[in-house]
Write a protein that holds these residues in place. Sequence first.
Motif, PDB file in Angstrom:
ATOM      1  N   ASN A 140      35.956  43.527  53.839  1.00 18.83           N
ATOM      2  CA  ASN A 140      35.969  43.107  55.242  1.00 18.83           C
ATOM      3  C   ASN A 140      35.078  44.005  56.083  1.00 18.83           C
ATOM      4  OD1 ASN A 140      37.666  40.963  54.803  1.00 18.83           O
ATOM      5  ND2 ASN A 140      39.528  42.071  55.376  1.00 18.83           N
ATOM      6  N   ALA A 141      35.117  45.309  55.825  1.00 24.03           N
ATOM      7  CA  ALA A 141      34.267  46.231  56.571  1.00 24.03           C
ATOM      8  C   ALA A 141      32.787  45.946  56.294  1.00 24.03           C
ATOM      9  CB  ALA A 141      34.610  47.674  56.206  1.00 24.03           C
ATOM     10  N   LEU A 142      32.449  45.698  55.028  1.00 21.47           N
ATOM     11  CA  LEU A 142      31.063  45.373  54.688  1.00 21.47           C
ATOM     12  C   LEU A 142      30.629  44.060  55.330  1.00 21.47           C
ATOM     13  CD1 LEU A 142      30.904  46.349  50.902  1.00 21.47           C
ATOM     14  CD2 LEU A 142      29.729  47.455  52.789  1.00 21.47           C
TER      15      LEU A 142
ATOM     16  N   THR B 246      57.200  45.803  37.633  1.00 22.55           N
ATOM     17  CA  THR B 246      57.109  45.678  39.079  1.00 22.55           C
ATOM     18  C   THR B 246      56.268  46.797  39.659  1.00 22.55           C
ATOM     19  OG1 THR B 246      59.302  44.647  39.114  1.00 22.55           O
ATOM     20  CG2 THR B 246      58.477  45.506  41.187  1.00 22.55           C
ATOM     21  N   SER B 247      56.433  47.993  39.143  1.00 21.21           N
ATOM     22  CA  SER B 247      55.629  49.123  39.617  1.00 21.21           C
ATOM     23  C   SER B 247      54.147  48.887  39.340  1.00 21.21           C
ATOM     24  CB  SER B 247      56.082  50.410  38.946  1.00 21.21           C
ATOM     25  OG  SER B 247      57.412  50.698  39.292  1.00 21.21           O
ATOM     26  N   GLU B 248      53.824  48.367  38.173  1.00 18.27           N
ATOM     27  CA  GLU B 248      52.426  48.069  37.848  1.00 18.27           C
ATOM     28  C   GLU B 248      51.866  47.005  38.782  1.00 18.27           C
ATOM     29  OE1 GLU B 248      52.361  46.898  33.776  1.00 18.27           O
ATOM     30  OE2 GLU B 248      52.823  48.900  33.026  1.00 18.27           O
ATOM     31  N   GLN B 249      52.662  45.985  39.077  1.00 17.38           N
ATOM     32  CA  GLN B 249      52.202  44.928  39.978  1.00 17.38           C
ATOM     33  C   GLN B 249      51.970  45.474  41.383  1.00 17.38           C
ATOM     34  OE1 GLN B 249      55.167  41.878  39.592  1.00 17.38           O
ATOM     35  NE2 GLN B 249      54.235  40.994  37.773  1.00 17.38           N
ATOM     36  N   ILE B 250      52.822  46.357  41.823  1.00 18.89           N
ATOM     37  CA  ILE B 250      52.653  46.951  43.152  1.00 18.89           C
ATOM     38  C   ILE B 250      51.365  47.773  43.199  1.00 18.89           C
ATOM     39  CG2 ILE B 250      53.598  48.692  44.724  1.00 18.89           C
ATOM     40  CD1 ILE B 250      56.382  47.614  44.006  1.00 18.89           C
ATOM     41  N   GLU B 251      51.095  48.539  42.152  1.00 16.24           N
ATOM     42  CA  GLU B 251      49.858  49.322  42.098  1.00 16.24           C
ATOM     43  C   GLU B 251      48.638  48.418  42.131  1.00 16.24           C
ATOM     44  OE1 GLU B 251      49.954  51.855  38.689  1.00 16.24           O
ATOM     45  OE2 GLU B 251      51.711  52.952  39.386  1.00 16.24           O
ATOM     46  N   LEU B 252      48.685  47.306  41.389  1.00 18.34           N
ATOM     47  CA  LEU B 252      47.557  46.380  41.382  1.00 18.34           C
ATOM     48  C   LEU B 252      47.361  45.728  42.747  1.00 18.34           C
ATOM     49  CD1 LEU B 252      48.035  44.653  37.904  1.00 18.34           C
ATOM     50  CD2 LEU B 252      46.236  46.236  38.574  1.00 18.34           C
ATOM     51  N   LEU B 253      48.449  45.372  43.408  1.00 17.55           N
ATOM     52  CA  LEU B 253      48.345  44.766  44.733  1.00 17.55           C
ATOM     53  C   LEU B 253      47.791  45.753  45.755  1.00 17.55           C
ATOM     54  CD1 LEU B 253      51.630  42.669  44.900  1.00 17.55           C
ATOM     55  CD2 LEU B 253      49.299  41.805  44.810  1.00 17.55           C
ATOM     56  N   GLU B 254      48.175  47.009  45.650  1.00 15.98           N
ATOM     57  CA  GLU B 254      47.635  48.024  46.562  1.00 15.98           C
ATOM     58  C   GLU B 254      46.138  48.218  46.330  1.00 15.98           C
ATOM     59  OE1 GLU B 254      50.123  51.396  45.856  1.00 15.98           O
ATOM     60  OE2 GLU B 254      51.647  50.734  47.294  1.00 15.98           O
ATOM     61  N   ALA B 255      45.707  48.203  45.069  1.00 20.40           N
ATOM     62  CA  ALA B 255      44.277  48.326  44.767  1.00 20.40           C
ATOM     63  C   ALA B 255      43.516  47.120  45.301  1.00 20.40           C
ATOM     64  CB  ALA B 255      44.075  48.459  43.258  1.00 20.40           C
ATOM     65  N   LEU B 256      44.098  45.943  45.167  1.00 23.48           N
ATOM     66  CA  LEU B 256      43.472  44.727  45.682  1.00 23.48           C
ATOM     67  C   LEU B 256      43.347  44.780  47.202  1.00 23.48           C
ATOM     68  CD1 LEU B 256      42.417  41.882  44.963  1.00 23.48           C
ATOM     69  CD2 LEU B 256      44.749  41.068  45.281  1.00 23.48           C
ATOM     70  N   LEU B 257      44.374  45.260  47.868  1.00 25.56           N
ATOM     71  CA  LEU B 257      44.343  45.391  49.322  1.00 25.56           C
ATOM     72  C   LEU B 257      43.250  46.348  49.762  1.00 25.56           C
ATOM     73  CD1 LEU B 257      45.676  44.794  52.095  1.00 25.56           C
ATOM     74  CD2 LEU B 257      47.137  46.778  51.651  1.00 25.56           C
ATOM     75  N   GLU B 258      43.093  47.440  49.051  1.00 23.22           N
ATOM     76  CA  GLU B 258      42.062  48.422  49.375  1.00 23.22           C
ATOM     77  C   GLU B 258      40.672  47.816  49.205  1.00 23.22           C
ATOM     78  OE1 GLU B 258      41.268  51.733  51.127  1.00 23.22           O
ATOM     79  OE2 GLU B 258      43.333  51.182  50.680  1.00 23.22           O
ATOM     80  N   GLN B 259      40.469  47.047  48.150  1.00 21.52           N
ATOM     81  CA  GLN B 259      39.172  46.392  47.932  1.00 21.52           C
ATOM     82  C   GLN B 259      38.892  45.357  49.018  1.00 21.52           C
ATOM     83  OE1 GLN B 259      39.271  44.774  43.996  1.00 21.52           O
ATOM     84  NE2 GLN B 259      38.925  46.751  42.998  1.00 21.52           N
TER      85      GLN B 259
END
Length: 93
Positions: free
Chosen positions: A57-59, A39-52
């Motif tokens: 969106n900004a670009l 679950t911790s790994e999935q949360i980290e991946l989701l946070e990285a995806l959100l950042e990307q």
Amino acid sequence: MNDMINAGMLSVSSLLVSLVVLLVGLVLWFFVNRASSRTSEQIELLEALLEQQKRQNALLRRLCEANEPEVEKPAAPTVVQDDDDFVRLVAER
């Protein structure tokens, strides 16, 4: 003599129950710990995806603003009457 055998069996059965409880506890701990780490790994991946996605969106916003055509003032609306309007009012048979 009988008392010694019963006392020995009681301690063996007690030891056996303790080992079974310990084994079940270790198995449960393993699965809970594994689920927690996944679950911790999935949360980290989701946070990285959100950042990307935020960066994308900004670009995209900057790209759209750069390619935005200049807005011309709309000319005065002209009223054109067509004979086609009359045809649309006639009911079909």
